[in-house]
Design an enzyme around this catalytic site. Structure first.
Site, PDB file in Angstrom:
ATOM      1  N   TYR A  56     -12.769   7.616  15.339  1.00 41.32           N
ATOM      2  CA  TYR A  56     -12.360   7.820  13.943  1.00 41.32           C
ATOM      3  C   TYR A  56     -13.522   7.672  12.961  1.00 41.32           C
ATOM      4  O   TYR A  56     -13.936   8.624  12.312  1.00 41.32           O
ATOM      5  CB  TYR A  56     -11.255   6.825  13.573  1.00 41.32           C
ATOM      6  CG  TYR A  56      -9.969   7.029  14.337  1.00 41.32           C
ATOM      7  CD1 TYR A  56      -8.994   7.909  13.868  1.00 41.32           C
ATOM      8  CD2 TYR A  56      -9.735   6.357  15.530  1.00 41.32           C
ATOM      9  CE1 TYR A  56      -7.820   8.112  14.566  1.00 41.32           C
ATOM     10  CE2 TYR A  56      -8.559   6.557  16.244  1.00 41.32           C
ATOM     11  CZ  TYR A  56      -7.603   7.429  15.755  1.00 41.32           C
ATOM     12  OH  TYR A  56      -6.452   7.637  16.454  1.00 41.32           O
TER      13      TYR A  56
ATOM     14  N   TYR B  36     -10.063  15.403  20.224  1.00 43.85           N
ATOM     15  CA  TYR B  36      -9.756  13.994  19.945  1.00 43.85           C
ATOM     16  C   TYR B  36     -10.491  13.064  20.908  1.00 43.85           C
ATOM     17  O   TYR B  36     -10.485  13.280  22.130  1.00 43.85           O
ATOM     18  CB  TYR B  36      -8.248  13.768  20.065  1.00 43.85           C
ATOM     19  CG  TYR B  36      -7.814  12.333  19.869  1.00 43.85           C
ATOM     20  CD1 TYR B  36      -7.776  11.780  18.594  1.00 43.85           C
ATOM     21  CD2 TYR B  36      -7.450  11.531  20.941  1.00 43.85           C
ATOM     22  CE1 TYR B  36      -7.392  10.459  18.390  1.00 43.85           C
ATOM     23  CE2 TYR B  36      -7.056  10.215  20.764  1.00 43.85           C
ATOM     24  CZ  TYR B  36      -7.036   9.690  19.478  1.00 43.85           C
ATOM     25  OH  TYR B  36      -6.659   8.393  19.299  1.00 43.85           O
TER      26      TYR B  36
ATOM     27  N   LYS C 124      -3.987   0.424  10.564  1.00 46.22           N
ATOM     28  CA  LYS C 124      -2.576   0.408  10.983  1.00 46.22           C
ATOM     29  C   LYS C 124      -1.844  -0.831  10.465  1.00 46.22           C
ATOM     30  O   LYS C 124      -0.617  -0.823  10.328  1.00 46.22           O
ATOM     31  CB  LYS C 124      -2.460   0.467  12.507  1.00 46.22           C
ATOM     32  CG  LYS C 124      -3.296   1.539  13.192  1.00 46.22           C
ATOM     33  CD  LYS C 124      -3.002   2.929  12.696  1.00 46.22           C
ATOM     34  CE  LYS C 124      -3.856   3.949  13.452  1.00 46.22           C
ATOM     35  NZ  LYS C 124      -3.688   5.308  12.917  1.00 46.22           N
TER      36      LYS C 124
END
Length: 343
Positions: free
Chosen positions: A287, A261, A48
């Site tokens: 992830y 998720y 990010k």
């Protein structure tokens, strides 16, 4: 390529590109390399950072005093947006969506860091909430108080944020050239879409021809590929790349997603243990653990046959392992020995 947009610099070095020698040998497939974007700047590191360099620069250009964003209970993006706000002297308000997990303010991992970094407001909403609408509500509240908010897209997953990985693609190409290696494939986690889209755009626009494969961490294949491609089309325009990037350039696998998720599978845990015990590399269960499980599975299926060098983009997320310590340790530690014996 035109990359003249305002940008903040949160990482004053190039992240390492390393050969995972033990893993490559154990898998008996191509050479697996890792791009260590878990070491990027801002608190705790992760992908990010590259997106926020462009997004926060835009916020500052618009005169914002508060960043507003959203994510799941253990959101890396929320943690790093908050860290960027701290660095820039801005306030930050978070919308936390309870996707498959309940929010507990006493949790470790990113939840602990939300509090340590001093989020001005943490608003918790149930799974399925229209978080875009919620961020607009927070923005209106700020306006009423005479303040100026800036909504940072979830995960930094828009065409402006994607520029971070258009840049990232150029960095990877330069590194590979300096190391004297030719990369045949890039594998990345694919979630909010900005990282995946930026890589596709950057490598395609560079003329490198290196394919990018995403391992889905939230959506099914068709929905994720459409989401990523929509960002690619807009990112292409931002860099003034006039050639159409084909839809086929965006490819995802959802076989390693599991139930949903932030719900790890057995293969996710196996990948986490394997990388820790062979390369000393930490993966997270949301992830990178799923992505490495995908790489291992694809090697075993012969997906990379004929390809010599495959690059895994390590997008960070390390604080999440500290919110899942007991679950990770419950899983079998003998996987590494079993894999060695089976080869």
């Amino acid at each position: 390529m035109n990359l003249t947009y305002p940008r903040r610099v949160y990482t004053e070095f190039v992240t390492p590109l390393q050969h995972l020698k033990k893993l490559s040998s154990m898998l008996g497939g191509p050479n697996i390399f890792v791009k260590r974007d878990d070491l990027l700047g801002l608190t705790g590191g992760g992908n990010k950072t590259r997106k926020l360099e462009f997004l926060v620069a835009d916020a500052l250009k618009q005169g914002a005093d508060t960043l507003i964003t959203t994510g799941g209970v253990q959101s890396n993006h929320c943690r790093m947006t908050l860290a960027a706000a701290v660095k820039e002297g801005l306030k930050c308000r978070l919308i936390i969506e309870e996707r498959n997990h309940k929010y507990n303010p006493q949790d470790n991992g990113n939840v602990f860091l939300f509090n340590l970094l001093g989020a001005e407001q943490i608003k918790v909403v149930p799974d399925g909430t229209d978080v875009a609408k919620e961020m607009e509500i927070v923005n209106e509240e700020l306006k009423k108080d005479g303040r100026k908010g800036y909504i940072v897209a979830e995960g930094g997953g828009n065409d402006l944020g994607a520029l971070g990985y258009v840049n990232g693609a150029q960095e990877i190409l330069k590194q590979a050239s300096e190391m004297g290696i030719s990369l045949d494939h890039i594998v990345t986690p694919s979630g909010s879409g900005g990282t995946h889209a930026g890589l596709v755009t950057g490598f395609y626009a560079s003329g490198s021809g290196i394919p990018v494969t995403g391992i889905n961490v939230r959506r099914k294949k068709a929905a994720q590929e459409e989401k990523v491609y929509n960002i690619v089309k807009l990112a292409r325009q931002r860099i003034d790349f006039n050639e159409e990037i084909p839809r086929e350039a965006v490819k995802c696998f959802d076989e390693y997603l599991g139930p949903g998720y932030a719900i790890p599978t057995d293969k996710t845990f196996e990948a986490i243990h394997l990388l820790a015990q062979t390369e000393g590399l930490l993966l997270d269960p949301v992830y990178t653990g799923k992505t490495m499980a995908g790489i291992i599975g694809l090697v075993e299926k012969g997906y990379f046959e004929g390809q010599k060098n495959v690059l895994f983009l390590h997008t960070g997320g390390t604080p999440c392992i500290y919110a899942n310590t007991s679950t990770i340790l419950e899983h079998n530690h003998s996987y590494v020995e079993t894999l060695v014996e089976s080869r």
